[in-house]
Every structure is written in C-alpha cells, then in structure tokens.
Design a protein around this motif. Structure first.
Motif, PDB file in Angstrom:
ATOM      1  N   ASN A 197       0.829  -1.202   0.000  1.00  0.00           N
ATOM      2  CA  ASN A 197       0.000   0.000   0.000  1.00  0.00           C
ATOM      3  C   ASN A 197       0.868   1.258   0.000  1.00  0.00           C
ATOM      4  O   ASN A 197       1.583   1.526   0.970  1.00  0.00           O
ATOM      5  N   PHE A 198       0.786   2.012  -1.091  1.00  0.00           N
ATOM      6  CA  PHE A 198       1.473   3.296  -1.191  1.00  0.00           C
ATOM      7  C   PHE A 198       0.457   4.422  -1.369  1.00  0.00           C
ATOM      8  O   PHE A 198       0.716   5.401  -2.051  1.00  0.00           O
ATOM      9  N   PHE A 199      -0.698   4.269  -0.766  1.00  0.00           N
ATOM     10  CA  PHE A 199      -1.754   5.272  -0.900  1.00  0.00           C
ATOM     11  C   PHE A 199      -1.276   6.639  -0.402  1.00  0.00           C
ATOM     12  O   PHE A 199      -0.740   6.773   0.694  1.00  0.00           O
ATOM     13  N   ASN A 200      -1.461   7.645  -1.261  1.00  0.00           N
ATOM     14  CA  ASN A 200      -1.164   9.036  -0.894  1.00  0.00           C
ATOM     15  C   ASN A 200       0.270   9.219  -0.404  1.00  0.00           C
ATOM     16  O   ASN A 200       0.550  10.018   0.494  1.00  0.00           O
ATOM     17  N   SER A 201       1.204   8.462  -0.998  1.00  0.00           N
ATOM     18  CA  SER A 201       2.613   8.607  -0.639  1.00  0.00           C
ATOM     19  C   SER A 201       3.292   9.616  -1.560  1.00  0.00           C
ATOM     20  O   SER A 201       2.836   9.869  -2.672  1.00  0.00           O
ATOM     21  N   LYS A 202       4.387  10.180  -1.095  1.00  0.00           N
ATOM     22  CA  LYS A 202       5.178  11.091  -1.908  1.00  0.00           C
ATOM     23  C   LYS A 202       6.494  10.405  -2.236  1.00  0.00           C
ATOM     24  O   LYS A 202       7.280  10.079  -1.336  1.00  0.00           O
ATOM     25  N   LEU A 203       6.725  10.156  -3.529  1.00  0.00           N
ATOM     26  CA  LEU A 203       7.918   9.436  -3.977  1.00  0.00           C
ATOM     27  C   LEU A 203       8.850  10.400  -4.704  1.00  0.00           C
ATOM     28  O   LEU A 203       8.496  10.969  -5.734  1.00  0.00           O
ATOM     29  N   ILE A 204      10.059  10.570  -4.177  1.00  0.00           N
ATOM     30  CA  ILE A 204      11.054  11.455  -4.775  1.00  0.00           C
ATOM     31  C   ILE A 204      12.353  10.662  -4.954  1.00  0.00           C
ATOM     32  O   ILE A 204      12.924  10.169  -3.978  1.00  0.00           O
TER      33      ILE A 204
END
Length: 215
Positions: free
Chosen positions: A146-153
């Motif tokens: 689950n990567f719901f509403n995650s910020k990936l940089i």
C-alpha cells in the motif's frame, strides 16, 4: 534499464561494541547507539519513540513488535525478520535492509531518506501517507503493498514484483517501473503521468486509459 539513484550508506564505525537489545530496558531513554546485535528474538515488544543510531542487526527477529515514532539513523538490518512490525510515524535515514523478511511491515506516515531494501520480502507492506526520498527497492517483492497518498522522490523500483500494488493518490512522475513485474496495479490515469514503463507495460496501461490497441 532504470537509472540507479545514489543512496548514502549508513555511517557506522568498524569497531562496534557487542550489545543486547534487552539493554534498552535498563535505560531512561529507549535508545541503542554504536553497537552490534545478532541472533536474538525481540518479538511482541512495544517501545514508543525508540532511537537507533549506528547500529548493526544481524539474524534478528522483531515479529509483531511495535515501534511507533521511532528514529533510525545509520542502521543496518541483515538477514532479519521484521514481519508485521509496526513503525508508524517513524523517521528512517541512511538505513539498509538486506536479505530481510518484512512481510506486512507497517510504515504508515513515516519519512524515509537514503534507504535501501535489497533482496527483501515486502509483500503486504504499508507505506500509506509516507514520504520516500532517495529510496531503492532492489529485487524486493512488493505484492499487494500500500502506497496510498505517498510522496515518492528519487525512488528506484528495480526488478520488483509489484502485482496488485496500490498507488492510489500517489504521483509516479519520474518513477521507472520498466523492470518490474505485475499483472495489475491500482493507479489512476492522472497518477501515471511521467511514469517510465516498458513497451509491454504501456500496452496494458492503454486499456486503463480506455485506448484500443490494434495489432
């Protein structure tokens, strides 16, 4: 091939003292610093605001343990089992997980920077509402995670099984999943903008976008 993102390695002295995780229960603050711990079981424990700095764990188990609001800096987990461990609202910086079992680990609302997951099992893991910057998943299954509403940089996903992963409300701009395997993932067309995929994956996504591909 995905461009490999540089990950800063943990800064750990070579002359670590051998310690026991149980030492933490004799301290005023729940912290372990400058030590190496191996071959121990820390299952079903609950420690709030745990601090780990310059620590190396090898062949440890932390099954079903809870470490909310933990602070991990310059830490290595090698051949450890943290299945179903809870690290919600944690700060994790310059940390390596190598050959670890992390099935069902909960990292919701956490901040991860310069973290490497190498040859681990991360199926059913939870990264919802988390911020990941300069993080690499290498040969690490992430099925049904689950990567719901995650910020990936600057996040690398290299040769990972991401089948049934949830990227709902997570922008994938600049994220390369071309080397990953999946039959289906949960993602909106808007979130896919700027995501790097293989030609075969592009055909699959075309159906998500309502396109009809002719032979």
């Amino acid at each position: 091939m995905s461009k490999i993102i540089k990950i800063d390695s943990p800064k750990i002295p070579s002359n670590l003292e051998t310690a026991s995780f149980q030492d933490i229960f004799y301290k005023e603050e729940p912290e372990l610093i400058n030590c190496a711990i191996s071959n121990s079981q820390i299952d079903n424990e609950s420690i709030d605001r745990l601090i780990l700095s310059k620590v190396k764990f090898k062949s440890m188990t932390f099954l079903n343990s809870t470490f909310n609001h933990a602070e991990l800096t310059d830490v290595i987990f090698e051949n450890c089992n943290l299945s179903n461990a809870i690290f919600t609202s944690a700060n994790i910086h310059r940390v390596v997980f190598k050959d670890c079992k992390l099935v069902g680990i909960d990292l919701e609302n956490s901040s991860l920077g310069n973290v490497l997951f190498e040859n681990c099992e991360l199926n059913l893991s939870n990264f919802a509402d988390s911020r990941l910057k300069e993080v690499r998943f290498d040969k690490t299954p992430l099925k049904s995670s689950n990567f719901f509403n995650s910020k990936l940089i600057k996040v690398n996903l290299i040769r990972c099984n991401i089948n049934d992963i949830d990227f709902t409300s997570t922008k994938l701009k600049g994220i390369d999943i071309s080397t990953c395997f999946f039959e289906s993932i949960n993602v909106s067309p808007e979130s896919l903008a700027g995501c790097q995929v293989s030609s075969n994956q592009a055909i699959g996504f075309s159906y998500l976008l309502g396109l009809k591909v002719k032979d």
